[in-house]
Design a protein around this motif. Structure first.
Motif, PDB file in Angstrom:
ATOM      1  N   UNK A  50      -0.474   4.701  -6.347  1.00  0.00           N
ATOM      2  CA  UNK A  50      -0.346   3.421  -7.050  1.00  0.00           C
ATOM      3  C   UNK A  50       0.047   2.309  -6.079  1.00  0.00           C
ATOM      4  N   UNK A  51      -0.588   1.178  -6.201  1.00  0.00           N
ATOM      5  CA  UNK A  51      -0.127   0.002  -5.473  1.00  0.00           C
ATOM      6  C   UNK A  51       1.085  -0.564  -6.193  1.00  0.00           C
ATOM      7  N   UNK A  52       1.845  -1.343  -5.444  1.00  0.00           N
ATOM      8  CA  UNK A  52       3.019  -2.008  -6.031  1.00  0.00           C
ATOM      9  C   UNK A  52       2.956  -3.461  -5.583  1.00  0.00           C
ATOM     10  N   UNK A 102       0.843  -1.199   0.000  1.00  0.00           N
ATOM     11  CA  UNK A 102       0.000   0.000   0.000  1.00  0.00           C
ATOM     12  C   UNK A 102       0.869   1.237   0.000  1.00  0.00           C
TER      13      UNK A 102
END
Lengths: 268, 201, 546
Positions: free
Chosen positions: C470-472, C457
């Protein structure tokens, strides 16, 4: 034909399934693909950020790793573009004519996956099955730096069960851009948000592209937005045989006798 | 050192890294077949001029004076000194000031070249077209173009024109796209362009 | 008077402010999409378009690579045609020359055709210091000038303004500069254009001195060319007694014939028209027609610096059409002010550093990074300026200019990456570490990506630049190279082998789907046996679209 997989550093560390999918796919098509373990990265992160001196050893590693192959296949338009358009610049910077010569020999043999499938192997139907609604984003470097044209969509259209829906404003950049994604994070997210909006508008379940880094960016936005759309590398779709009727698999010559990569793995 | 010598010196030292040899200009674009010729070319010229929301009327030499009279109507016209036909009621250009020209409604001139593909009229400001201000300040330009003056393409026009003369290339009436990039006809130049195409000359 | 760009912040900071301006975003999106569609439509009419681009690039190269000779020829022809030629090393010198001409004729005002060169040298501000009012007469420039604003586009400097804003500017500001706008002015574009006509006509009719730039300067004939739409250019070039044209030295074309290329490519690339409404050409003084005193100021102001740059000199081919701005996804979202220069967009991102020098300041140094290198600009450029390649080269110059001092976080990261990427073994160790990290994170991770893979998160510290929106995905337990080694290239993988979670796109959730090379396609139709490989692709460098 001696074929090497250039998996790319991003796929190696973050998206190994894209690399595995290329191996599955190529073996299915009878290509005995090898993975030279000495490979690392195409050096694009350094070159595109302006660190040319730092790129020199990486390019040297690259040409060492891929020397002696007839073809190098990579599931990345961007990395293929980097090799074909930037390695000569790095070689010039190094002042080492031997490196420049080796780059000249290696770079033209590097093919983005869809180029390899369509132009070298001459296939469009790769025997995949993927019964899902899919939209395709042509990444900038595959589209404009390499000019892969409609090769990816021709491949996708031949996939059984796959419903390909057109992505609005498909040719516009997603906003990833390597270090741009963090150096200019605000603009990057603004561009990516528009791309994600266009993806959602298609009603697709899956966004497909030929570059994992762009997918990481757009997929990260789609995920944060709880859009329910997942992202997949094109190679994974082309490797899929989801729901296909079982039958006797063809045994490509060479693939079974010699475990691909054997003998190469020991080199690193 | 003079600015001239210093700049030329900078240019020369900048070019020490220039690649050797002459640059060849590939002229393959000239091999493109002229898209039209003959009557179709004249038709294209008319179509493209009208595309800019200029008006075009075709007439013969015999009909020309009548057509000019109709185009001018009751308005005050000015004509250049070398016009080949009569414009009743028109004043001749005798070096009026810009402010004086601003009080005149319409100008009637000939032209040098017409370009079909782009719908362009080129004036080279010979005596039948007059000095540049004449076709600029009045708000209505009636321009007589002979069909024989029409060429197909821009390269043909460039080749036909004399660069020693001042030239004005006109493609439709004055226009702007400066407000939200939507085209608006009519800003500073003549807001009405009327082309009389003489078909048998 | 128009504001100036002095002291603008670096691009990411200026861009953040622009991105938050919803009106600006809407105005830009509307305007750029309109012009993109128009350009595409008229370019697609021309079958030989790519040949015209090649010719345009070569003509400009020809001019630039023998620039000294062409400039001397231009000077000789202009002088023979009755013009007075001046040379200006920099902005101050050019402005002083123009001011001197104005003072010689004892005027307190001049009328101006839209000109990038005079905007670049801030001529209006310098003339104001001499008590001379410089009236901009292009509609968009008028909007910018009346609004004390900055230009944000090369072709349409007021592209960031919509019709309602323009009406407001005209109503409140025109009276202070001359003839007032009609009190009942609406925001209908033809009415706004008519108000500009009335406001400027009295200035045209009384002006003694006109100022212009030039789109082209033809060496072999001594001809200057101005390409425009509204007729304000014709007014300024024709009605005054004195004309001063400020011309960048890169505007030179070797021959008259060369115009046949640019008069096809420029209008279609810039306004998306087959031809712009008005093009004026003049070769010095024409007795009895137009200005009888004609000056030409040949301007360097950094152009020779750019010319010395082997990669970057192609930027001097630029014909200021602004097609690159209109197709640029970054420009479309930030507008032109974020670039801090009269030259915004992709061309600005290379031209400003080339004119001023990489390393000359943080703002200039931020510009080569204001691009994703998507390549849309190169594709649209009518003179084939390879903007992405020049951007990358300028980034290297920026980095090189800062080598030797205290290393930045970025340079430390790049050196670290270079070391890691220097060998496959080092990379294997690094990916093993990231896999272990991934295992730890996965245990605590709460988010999952569509397809089942867990995600990171919002991250603290430098990771926030990525993770703010942006999620990773968490790093996988096993890198590709570790998998390859463990399974002998996928040939010895047994079911239940280490691979705790599929990637976001793994087809695994469906039984029977092969994930790896151990499986073979059940589909006979793909059997390639007997299908000869086509041999190596004959698509080396330059084989692509670019």
């Amino acid at each position: 034909m001696k074929v090497a997989l250039m998996v790319t550093c991003v796929n190696d560390a973050m998206f190994p399934d894209a690399g595995k999918a290329v191996v599955t796919l190529l073996r299915r098509l009878g290509v005995d693909v090898e993975f030279p373990e000495a490979q690392t990265c195409c050096a694009q992160p350094m070159v595109n950020t302006g660190y040319l001196d730092e790129a020199v050893p990486v390019v040297r590693t690259f040409v060492d790793a891929f020397a002696g192959y007839d073809a190098v296949v990579t599931p990345s338009g961007s990395c293929a573009g980097s090799v074909r358009h930037q390695h000569s610049i790095v070689a010039r910077r190094s002042g080492d004519p031997a490196l420049a010569r080796r780059v000249e020999q290696t770079a033209p043999r590097v093919h983005e996956l869809t180029e390899f499938l369509v132009d070298v192997l001459g296939v469009e139907d790769v025997g995949a099955s993927f019964p899902h609604r899919v939209t395709y984003h042509p990444t900038c470097h595959s589209l404009r730096l390499l000019g892969v044209g409609d090769r990816p969509t021709r491949l996708l259209r031949a996939v059984r069960g796959l419903e390909l829906v057109e992505l609005p404003m498909a040719e516009e950049c997603c906003g990833f851009g390597g270090t741009f994604a963090v150096k200019n994070a605000d603009v990057s997210v603004a561009m990516g948000s528009d791309k994600a909006r266009h993806v959602r508008e298609t009603g697709a379940e899956v966004l497909v592209a030929g570059d994992s880094s762009c997918l990481m960016h757009v997929g990260g936005l789609l995920s944060r937005q709880q859009s329910g759309v997942r992202v997949m590398h094109l190679a994974e779709v082309l490797a899929a045989t989801e729901g296909a009727a079982p039958s006797v698999p063809p045994v490509p010559p060479g693939a079974a006798e010699t475990p691909a990569g054997a003998g190469i793995g020991g080199r690193s | 050192m003079s600015a001239r010598d210093e700049i030329l010196g900078r240019v020369r030292s900048a070019l020490t890294t220039r690649p050797e040899g002459e640059v060849d200009v590939p002229r393959a674009y000239r091999d493109a077949v002229a898209p039209v010729s003959g009557d179709a070319m004249v038709d294209l010229f008319v179509e493209r001029v009208e595309d800019y929301r200029a008006t075009v009327r075709r007439c013969t030499v015999a009909e020309l004076e009548q057509a000019v009279a109709e185009a001018v109507g009751q308005a005050q016209a000015v004509v250049p000194p070398g016009l080949d036909w009569q414009v009743p009621g028109a004043v001749a250009d005798d070096g009026q000031s810009a402010a004086e020209l601003d009080g005149i409604d319409v100008v009637v001139t000939a032209a040098a070249v017409g370009i079909a593909v782009t719908g362009t009229i080129v004036l080279d400001h010979r005596p039948d077209q007059g000095r540049r201000a004449l076709t600029l300040v009045p708000d209505h330009h009636v321009c007589v173009v002979r069909a024989s003056q029409v060429v197909a393409t821009v390269p043909e026009a460039v080749a036909a024109l004399d660069p020693a003369r001042p030239l004005t290339w006109i493609s439709g009436p004055s226009a702007t796209s400066d407000i939200e990039l939507s085209r608006v006809e009519g800003v500073h130049g003549p807001r009405r362009l009327e082309v009389l195409l003489v078909t048998d000359a | 008077m128009t504001a100036t760009f002095v002291g603008m912040p670096v691009f990411p900071t200026a861009a953040r402010a622009a991105l938050a301006d919803t009106q600006l975003r809407r105005n830009l999106a509307h305007a750029t999409s309109t012009i993109r569609a128009k350009r595409l439509s008229v370019v697609s009419e021309v079958e030989e378009w790519e040949d015209l681009r090649l010719a345009g690039a070569a003509i400009k190269d020809q001019a630039l690579l023998d620039l000294d000779q062409h400039l001397l020829r231009l000077e000789e022809r202009l002088t023979a045609n009755g013009a007075i030629v001046h040379w200006a090393r920099d902005a101050a010198e050019a402005c002083a020359i123009v001011a001197q001409v104005a003072r010689d004729h004892e005027v307190d005002e001049v009328v101006k055709v839209k000109s990038m060169a005079t905007a670049e040298i801030e001529l209006n501000e310098r003339l104001a210091e001499h008590g001379i009012a410089a009236w901009e007469t292009d509609l968009a420039e008028l909007i910018v000038q009346l609004g004390d604003d900055l230009p944000s586009h090369i072709l349409v400097p007021a592209i960031h303004r919509n019709r309602a804003e323009i009406r407001e500017i005209f109503l409140t500001r025109m009276a202070g500069a001359g003839k007032a706008a009609p009190a009942d002015l609406t925001d209908d574009p033809p009415e706004l254009a008519a108000a500009a006509r009335q406001h400027l006509r009295e200035k045209f009719l009384r002006a003694k001195v006109g100022i212009s730039g030039a789109n082209f300067a033809v060496a072999d004939t001594g001809t200057l060319v101005v390409v425009e739409s509204e007729g304000n250019g014709r007014m300024c070039l024709t009605l005054p007694e004195v004309l001063v044209s400020v011309v960048g030295i890169e505007k030179v074309l070797p021959t008259w014939t060369d115009l046949e290329v640019f008069l096809q490519t420029l209008p279609r690339s810039s306004t998306g028209e087959r031809m712009n409404p008005y093009t004026s050409t003049w070769s010095g003084v024409t007795p009895g027609d137009g200005p009888q005193e004609v000056h030409v100021v040949l301007l360097d102001n950094g152009r020779t610096r750019a010319l010395a740059d082997e990669v970057g000199r192609q930027a001097l081919r630029c014909i200021r059409c602004s097609a690159c701005l209109n197709v640029c996804p970054v420009y479309e979202r930030t507008g032109g002010h974020a670039y801090g220069s009269v030259y915004p967009g992709p061309i600005g991102a290379i031209l400003n550093p080339l004119l001023r020098g990489p390393g000359s300041g943080d703002q200039v140094d931020s510009l080569p990074y204001a691009s994703t290198l998507c390549g849309a600009c190169f594709e649209a450029c009518p003179v084939r300026i390879d903007i992405p390649t020049v951007l990358v080269d300028l980034r290297a110059q920026v980095v090189d200019a800062h080598r030797g001092g205290v290393p930045s976080a970025q340079s430390v990261a790049m050196k670290g990456a270079a070391w890691t990427f220097g060998s496959g073994a080092r990379l294997r160790a690094a990916t093993r570490a990231s896999g272990l990290l991934g295992d730890v994170v996965r245990r605590f991770g709460r988010r999952s990506l569509p397809g089942g893979r867990s995600a990171l998160g919002r991250l603290p510290g430098p990771g926030a630049a990525w993770s703010g929106a942006r999620d990773m995905p968490t790093p996988p337990s096993e890198s590709f190279r570790a998998w390859w080694r463990r399974t002998a290239g996928g040939t010895s993988e047994t079911s239940g082998a280490r691979d705790p979670e599929g990637g976001p796109g793994t087809p695994r959730p469906n039984p029977g789907t092969p994930t790896t090379t151990g499986d073979r396609s059940p589909d006979q139709s793909a059997d390639p046996s007997g299908r000869p490989a086509a041999g190596p692709l004959d698509r080396g460098v330059g084989g692509g679209a670019l």
